[in-house]
Design an enzyme around this catalytic site. Structure first.
Site, PDB file in Angstrom:
ATOM      1  CD  GLN A 129      -1.079   0.071   3.747  1.00  0.00           C
ATOM      2  OE1 GLN A 129      -1.539  -1.025   4.062  1.00  0.00           O
ATOM      3  NE2 GLN A 129      -1.335   1.195   4.422  1.00  0.00           N
ATOM      4  CB  CYS A 133      -4.674  -1.099   5.301  1.00  0.00           C
ATOM      5  SG  CYS A 133      -5.612  -0.156   6.523  1.00  0.00           S
ATOM      6  CG  HIS A 172      -3.109  -2.386   9.319  1.00  0.00           C
ATOM      7  ND1 HIS A 172      -2.942  -1.603   8.198  1.00  0.00           N
ATOM      8  CD2 HIS A 172      -2.389  -3.517   9.084  1.00  0.00           C
ATOM      9  CE1 HIS A 172      -2.149  -2.223   7.333  1.00  0.00           C
ATOM     10  NE2 HIS A 172      -1.809  -3.387   7.854  1.00  0.00           N
ATOM     11  CG  ASN A 232       0.578  -6.058   6.894  1.00  0.00           C
ATOM     12  OD1 ASN A 232      -0.304  -5.271   6.552  1.00  0.00           O
ATOM     13  ND2 ASN A 232       1.431  -5.777   7.858  1.00  0.00           N
TER      14      ASN A 232
END
Length: 364
Positions: free
Chosen positions: A144, A150, A287, A308
């Protein structure tokens, strides 16, 4: 041949970055040695800093490298490393990479919506371990960058997963379309929530591919989706996992990748390298990530496999294993508080696939 060498060099560079950055205890003994270590780190990660920033960034780096060193000497099931976030402060890290303000957006949006059901409610048995990467339902780890998008990466990863499961085709989808176009409730690089993003994809007839609408880490672009042709992947809707219940979350992950929100703002999470993360973290959800599986270590520690969106050089190739089955109902880092997943009940392919397959039928 030239193309082969370009690809090879790119692969070796990525491999080198994914190995992380090691240092010796002797490099911490003097100020001069730490400065040399900082210069070596900057070269390794291709980090450039303005001259007037050098001393400040060095001081931050020294603080972080000492934290990594002290933490790794303790008997913890996870390790830290001097990754690309090593010369930014905890506050800067939270602002740029864990600043999606999920809890804020949930409060503004009100009660959770969706179909109102939980299709996995009556599931009684699940496998002891699941890894959707091994089943080909997860695209390569993405980045990102310094944009708080996110929420878009979490949404897209979950949609990519269910689309593969239903159509047997893995397609990398466009986070940038969500950043540019899903602006009624979500706020691009200023953060957002996965739930309205799922609704946007359903209500707008699907989402474009990464190839046709690539990511540029900016939210100053206008929405270009209507002017872009090519394949569009659709979903039927979304559902929520009953909150604060890891057993229910387990049922969902056994059947598909699931979008979740976590508190990722700790120093240990910033510098995480490997192992099962049991570090301190609260429930201030900031997040968006996606759970792509679960398992258990040889010594009996249960974990979630979490993808992630900070690039493959962070953590375990872009992933983190977060402790599962703790006493707190919210789960480690609040992982069970805000879990949802897209629904795609049929194996109907995207519009582009349908055209291709009809052409093939005609030829046959």
């Amino acid at each position: 041949m030239k193309l082969f060498f370009i690809v090879l060099i790119s692969f070796l560079s990525l491999l080198q970055a994914s190995k992380g950055f090691d240092f010796d205890e002797k490099e911490l003994e003097t100020e001069e040695n730490v400065w040399k270590l900082y210069e070596r780190w900057r070269g390794h990660h291709s980090v450039s800093r303005a001259s007037h920033e050098a001393i400040k960034r060095f001081n931050v780096f020294r603080h972080n490298v000492l934290h990594v060193h002290r933490t790794n000497k303790k008997n913890k099931p996870y390790k830290l490393k001097i990754n690309r976030f090593a010369d930014i402060t905890h506050h800067e890290f939270r602002s740029s990479y864990a600043g999606s303000n999920v809890k804020h957006h949930r409060m503004l949006r009100g009660p959770k919506r969706g179909s109102g059901g939980f299709m996995y409610e009556n599931v009684t048995r699940v496998p002891s371990s699941v890894d959707w990467r091994e089943k080909g339902a997860v695209t390569e780890v993405k980045n990102q960058q310094d944009c708080g998008s996110c929420w878009a990466f979490s949404t897209v990863a979950a949609v990519e997963g269910i689309n593969k499961i239903r159509t047997n085709k893995l397609v990398s989808l466009s986070e940038q379309e969500l950043v540019d176009c899903d602006t009624e409730e979500n706020q691009g690089c200023a953060g957002g929530l996965m739930e309205p993003a799922f609704e946007f994809i359903k209500n707008n007839g699907g989402i474009k591919t990464e190839e046709t609408y690539p990511y540029d880490s900016s939210d100053v672009q206008f929405c270009r989706a209507n002017s872009i042709g090519g394949e569009t992947v659709t979903i039927d809707g979304h559902e929520h996992v009953p909150e604060n219940d890891e057993e229910e979350l387990l049922k969902a992950v056994a059947h598909q990748p699931v979008s979740v929100a976590i508190d990722a703002g700790s120093s240990d999470f910033q510098l995480y390298s490997e192992g099962v993360f049991i570090g301190e973290c609260g429930t201030q959800l900031n997040h968006g990530v996606v759970i792509v599986g679960y398992g258990e270590t040889k010594n009996g520690t249960k974990y979630w496999i979490v993808r992630n969106s900070w690039g493959p050089e962070w953590g375990e190739g872009g992933y983190v294993r977060i402790e599962r089955g703790i006493s707190e109902n919210e789960g480690r880092c609040g992982i069970a508080m805000e879990a949802s997943y897209p629904t795609k009940l049929s194996s109907t392919p995207s519009t582009h696939e349908s055209v291709v397959r009809d052409d093939v039928k005609d030829e046959l």
